[in-house]
Design an enzyme around this catalytic site. Sequence first.
Site, PDB file in Angstrom:
ATOM      1  N   GLU A 113       0.842  -1.205   0.000  1.00  0.00           N
ATOM      2  CA  GLU A 113       0.000   0.000   0.000  1.00  0.00           C
ATOM      3  C   GLU A 113       0.869   1.242   0.000  1.00  0.00           C
ATOM      4  O   GLU A 113       2.056   1.173   0.266  1.00  0.00           O
ATOM      5  CB  GLU A 113      -0.833   0.076   1.294  1.00  0.00           C
ATOM      6  CG  GLU A 113      -1.765  -1.046   1.462  1.00  0.00           C
ATOM      7  CD  GLU A 113      -2.448  -1.024   2.824  1.00  0.00           C
ATOM      8  OE1 GLU A 113      -2.170  -0.116   3.628  1.00  0.00           O
ATOM      9  OE2 GLU A 113      -3.246  -1.926   3.041  1.00  0.00           O
ATOM     10  N   LYS A 115       2.000   4.800   1.715  1.00  0.00           N
ATOM     11  CA  LYS A 115       2.029   5.363   3.070  1.00  0.00           C
ATOM     12  C   LYS A 115       1.625   6.833   2.962  1.00  0.00           C
ATOM     13  O   LYS A 115       2.415   7.684   2.574  1.00  0.00           O
ATOM     14  CB  LYS A 115       3.415   5.221   3.691  1.00  0.00           C
ATOM     15  CG  LYS A 115       3.425   5.577   5.168  1.00  0.00           C
ATOM     16  CD  LYS A 115       4.733   5.195   5.814  1.00  0.00           C
ATOM     17  CE  LYS A 115       4.691   5.372   7.324  1.00  0.00           C
ATOM     18  NZ  LYS A 115       4.269   6.683   7.772  1.00  0.00           N
ATOM     19  N   ASP A 117       0.680  10.569   3.775  1.00  0.00           N
ATOM     20  CA  ASP A 117       1.283  11.503   4.711  1.00  0.00           C
ATOM     21  C   ASP A 117       0.219  12.460   5.243  1.00  0.00           C
ATOM     22  O   ASP A 117       0.012  13.534   4.718  1.00  0.00           O
ATOM     23  CB  ASP A 117       2.398  12.274   4.002  1.00  0.00           C
ATOM     24  CG  ASP A 117       3.393  12.821   4.992  1.00  0.00           C
ATOM     25  OD1 ASP A 117       3.277  12.507   6.195  1.00  0.00           O
ATOM     26  OD2 ASP A 117       4.292  13.560   4.571  1.00  0.00           O
ATOM     27  N   TYR A 224      -6.925   2.135   5.682  1.00  0.00           N
ATOM     28  CA  TYR A 224      -5.911   1.089   5.618  1.00  0.00           C
ATOM     29  C   TYR A 224      -6.090  -0.019   6.640  1.00  0.00           C
ATOM     30  O   TYR A 224      -5.182  -0.791   6.878  1.00  0.00           O
ATOM     31  CB  TYR A 224      -4.501   1.680   5.697  1.00  0.00           C
ATOM     32  CG  TYR A 224      -4.262   2.637   6.854  1.00  0.00           C
ATOM     33  CD1 TYR A 224      -4.356   2.214   8.166  1.00  0.00           C
ATOM     34  CD2 TYR A 224      -3.920   3.960   6.600  1.00  0.00           C
ATOM     35  CE1 TYR A 224      -4.119   3.082   9.207  1.00  0.00           C
ATOM     36  CE2 TYR A 224      -3.682   4.845   7.637  1.00  0.00           C
ATOM     37  CZ  TYR A 224      -3.786   4.392   8.938  1.00  0.00           C
ATOM     38  OH  TYR A 224      -3.550   5.257   9.961  1.00  0.00           O
ATOM     39  N   LYS A 315      10.395   3.878   3.701  1.00  0.00           N
ATOM     40  CA  LYS A 315      10.311   5.331   3.511  1.00  0.00           C
ATOM     41  C   LYS A 315      11.161   5.754   2.319  1.00  0.00           C
ATOM     42  O   LYS A 315      12.318   5.324   2.200  1.00  0.00           O
ATOM     43  CB  LYS A 315      10.834   6.033   4.760  1.00  0.00           C
ATOM     44  CG  LYS A 315       9.962   5.791   5.982  1.00  0.00           C
ATOM     45  CD  LYS A 315       8.995   6.918   6.177  1.00  0.00           C
ATOM     46  CE  LYS A 315       9.116   7.405   7.599  1.00  0.00           C
ATOM     47  NZ  LYS A 315       8.465   8.653   7.841  1.00  0.00           N
ATOM     48  N   CYS A 409      10.533  46.360  13.051  1.00  0.00           N
ATOM     49  CA  CYS A 409      10.248  46.145  11.637  1.00  0.00           C
ATOM     50  C   CYS A 409      11.459  46.554  10.784  1.00  0.00           C
ATOM     51  O   CYS A 409      11.985  47.659  10.948  1.00  0.00           O
ATOM     52  CB  CYS A 409       9.026  46.954  11.231  1.00  0.00           C
ATOM     53  SG  CYS A 409       8.660  46.832   9.475  1.00  0.00           S
ATOM     54  N   CYS A 412      10.302  49.831   8.704  1.00  0.00           N
ATOM     55  CA  CYS A 412       9.866  51.124   9.248  1.00  0.00           C
ATOM     56  C   CYS A 412      10.237  51.313  10.711  1.00  0.00           C
ATOM     57  O   CYS A 412       9.810  52.301  11.327  1.00  0.00           O
ATOM     58  CB  CYS A 412       8.365  51.300   9.061  1.00  0.00           C
ATOM     59  SG  CYS A 412       7.395  50.300  10.184  1.00  0.00           S
ATOM     60  N   CYS A 427       3.983  43.847  12.092  1.00  0.00           N
ATOM     61  CA  CYS A 427       4.351  45.248  12.221  1.00  0.00           C
ATOM     62  C   CYS A 427       3.033  46.014  12.332  1.00  0.00           C
ATOM     63  O   CYS A 427       2.193  45.939  11.437  1.00  0.00           O
ATOM     64  CB  CYS A 427       5.124  45.719  10.990  1.00  0.00           C
ATOM     65  SG  CYS A 427       5.232  47.514  10.922  1.00  0.00           S
ATOM     66  N   CYS A 433       4.009  51.848   7.077  1.00  0.00           N
ATOM     67  CA  CYS A 433       5.055  50.889   6.712  1.00  0.00           C
ATOM     68  C   CYS A 433       5.016  50.630   5.195  1.00  0.00           C
ATOM     69  O   CYS A 433       4.015  50.128   4.675  1.00  0.00           O
ATOM     70  CB  CYS A 433       4.839  49.614   7.510  1.00  0.00           C
ATOM     71  SG  CYS A 433       6.062  48.340   7.190  1.00  0.00           S
TER      72      CYS A 433
HETATM   73  S1  IVH Z   1      -0.997   0.678   8.992  1.00  0.00           S
HETATM   74  C1  IVH Z   1      -0.179  -0.932  13.099  1.00  0.00           C
HETATM   75  N1  IVH Z   1      -1.026   1.622   6.576  1.00  0.00           N
HETATM   76  O1  IVH Z   1       1.638   5.657   9.346  1.00  0.00           O
HETATM   77  C2  IVH Z   1      -0.160  -0.401  11.755  1.00  0.00           C
HETATM   78  N2  IVH Z   1      -0.432   3.095   8.333  1.00  0.00           N
HETATM   79  O2  IVH Z   1       3.664   4.894  11.661  1.00  0.00           O
HETATM   80  C3  IVH Z   1      -1.171   0.606  11.597  1.00  0.00           C
HETATM   81  N3  IVH Z   1       0.034   5.384   7.610  1.00  0.00           N
HETATM   82  O3  IVH Z   1      -0.135   5.990  12.336  1.00  0.00           O
HETATM   83  C4  IVH Z   1      -0.918   1.500  10.522  1.00  0.00           C
HETATM   84  N4  IVH Z   1      -0.356   5.051   5.477  1.00  0.00           N
HETATM   85  O4  IVH Z   1      -0.994   7.217  10.317  1.00  0.00           O
HETATM   86  C5  IVH Z   1      -0.794   1.891   7.866  1.00  0.00           C
HETATM   87  N5  IVH Z   1      -1.155   2.329   4.371  1.00  0.00           N
HETATM   88  C6  IVH Z   1      -0.915   2.604   5.659  1.00  0.00           C
HETATM   89  C7  IVH Z   1      -0.541   3.870   6.106  1.00  0.00           C
HETATM   90  C8  IVH Z   1      -0.296   4.083   7.461  1.00  0.00           C
HETATM   91  C9  IVH Z   1      -0.020   5.937   6.401  1.00  0.00           C
HETATM   92  C10 IVH Z   1       0.421   6.101   8.861  1.00  0.00           C
HETATM   93  C11 IVH Z   1      -0.564   5.948   9.976  1.00  0.00           C
HETATM   94  C12 IVH Z   1       0.201   5.381  11.133  1.00  0.00           C
HETATM   95  C13 IVH Z   1       1.618   5.642  10.752  1.00  0.00           C
HETATM   96  C14 IVH Z   1       2.449   4.522  11.249  1.00  0.00           C
END
Ligand code: IVH
Length: 671
Positions: A113, A115, A117, A224, A315, A409, A412, A427, A433
């Site tokens: 999947e 990840k 952000d 997820y 990552k 500032c 000014c 400011c 200004c």
């Molecule tokens: S699984 C126990 N799947 O990453 C595992 N987490 O450090 C539960 N996150 O707090 C998380 N994408 O906020 C999972 N596809 C994904 C994710 C994901 C983002 C975040 C999530 C979690 C953090 C884990």
Amino acid sequence: MNIKEATTRIEDLSKELNLYNHQYYIENVSEVSDFEYDQRLKELQDLEEKFPELAYPNSPTKRVGGDITKKFNTVKHEYPMLSLSNSYSEEEIIEWENRVKKLVHGQVNYVCELKYDGVAIGIRYENGALVQAITRGDGTQGEDVSANVKTIRTIPLHLKGNYPDLFEIRGEIFFPLESFSSLNKTREENGEELFANPRNSASGTLKMQDSKVVAERGLDCFLYGVYGTDLPAEGHYNSVLNAGEWGFKIPTPQKKYLKKTDSIEGIMEFIHYWDEKRADLPFEIDGVVIKVDDYSQQEELGNTAKSPRWAIAYKFKTEQASADLEAVTYQVGRTGAVTPVANLSPVALGGTIVRRASLYNEDQINKLDLHENDVVYVEKGGEIIPKIVAVDLTQRAESAKKVEFISVCPECDSKLQRLEGEAHHYCPNDLGCPPQITGRIIHFISRKAMDIEGIGAETVEQLFSEGLIHNSAGLYTLTFDQIAGLERMGDKSANNLLKGLEESKKIPFERVLFALGIRHVGETVAKKIAKALKNIDAIKAATFDELIAIDEVGEKIAISIQQHFLQEENNQIVAGLKTAGLQFEIVEKELDSAVLQGKSIVVSGVFQTLSRKELKEAIEANGGKNVGSISSKTTFIVAGDNMGPAKLEKAEKLGVEILSEADFIKLIKGE
Ligand code: IVH
């Protein structure tokens, strides 16, 4: 309407709106126009106001927000919210996969999947209804942000299909990049502080007290994980697909957001694909996540104190570069907000040469513990401006002095102020200004405001520094000789500018109001205020209560408007602009004809000559009223191709006349 009728109507409208919502946000199709959707929603809102006891806690009206949470209650998580163990190299993934294979029985399938952000959320459903949404918090307990989560259109309030009676679904709430940049654009236009990045803004937004503001921001959510004791699937992959059947927006295999594989090669392919393609995504990811699919194998593997052994995050490396901090300079914006900027030795990063990085505010400088002449690491995230992520302490001279935020500032010399709860220094010298003055004039001439041709930011600065203008009204008293006498300006440019100024006198009042640059009064709000109060004198005289009664105007905006007109200089500017001949009153459109006066008309289907929008405008321009649904009060329907069979049936049943597009055009032309 009596209470019995209201009950049925509320139920019907809710069902209908939930369906449209799902179609629009999850399936990307739409059976009704925005207008019709809004009409239904308005009807439901009105009914709920009249019969508050009948309003459902999960009514579709919750989508637009309105509920205020003064304090978010702390709630214990039923299943602890663990985090993922991170890895930064492919070797670590290979090691993890080998370990998993050794520890469990049988063949292992993996789910790959993205990840996301953003911020984690856990949402509980009981008998198909959303009951509570909780933030991650410390993993054991989080905060109840239900009212805000309910405004996120892709999160269903009611489920469909064969869902378990009781379960929790977890996912990530994030800012799609488009919503994020449009939010910042609006903030810039309104003279508000910009948000630094999508992730922090998503988390800040989720914790706002006013859910109405959350509703406007356009957050989204991907899921997820499904947690519960009687889930229909035996593994994660099918659980996610099931959630899709229940109405959730899920990451799909079609978009390659989700993949099941039984090999390390399959995992690597997924990693490589997204490492390359992640820049094309409409949202930010910081890596990918690999999970063991089978629930019983997950159980076999178990958890460490912090994270499950059955999942690992990979990552992505963000490109970083190191640079020398040459100086910290400070910019003053049109609202007086002071932003520190790091000036760096030029360095190549992500295909461009970076020379400057934003430091946002004093807190950020302190967080980095920035010292003069530091060697810093810069990174380019989703945001356009690169940011400093760390300092190389090994290269800091012992004698290096800490970077101290300025107290006066830079433009000014006024003493800076920092308001409680705000991150920025300001400011306060707004009338004296220079960058604040020119900033306001530049806003005034900008495209969405007065759109004055023949002048840009540079000319404004020139005119100001030559002492020829002090505010926007000054533009209109400029003479040909004054303009033509400026450096790099000639007769032709001077004529152009004078023509541009003359043209701008036709700009409608709502844009003039926006151009005045009243803090927090953006384009949309200006339109609403102009429409409601009609002219500048009424706006100046409006009481606080009158102002907040206007759609989209809240306390903050109302106070800002009142403050604006308490300053004599601002009133003088308005007076000057009035004398120049600008529009300070709304011009009500004259009707093309009154042939449709008193008629309620429904537009349905697809048309050949006019667009739906044009048709509806034509109805209003000829005195008619657009209505969303067919009832006995409908005068006639303008039907195009593909008018829905249900509508047709209803029209026939009620004996409502149906006109073709051609008939309609003849009618308004009086033929
Ligand atoms: S699984 C126990 N799947 O990453 C595992 N987490 O450090 C539960 N996150 O707090 C998380 N994408 O906020 C999972 N596809 C994904 C994710 C994901 C983002 C975040 C999530 C979690 C953090 C884990």
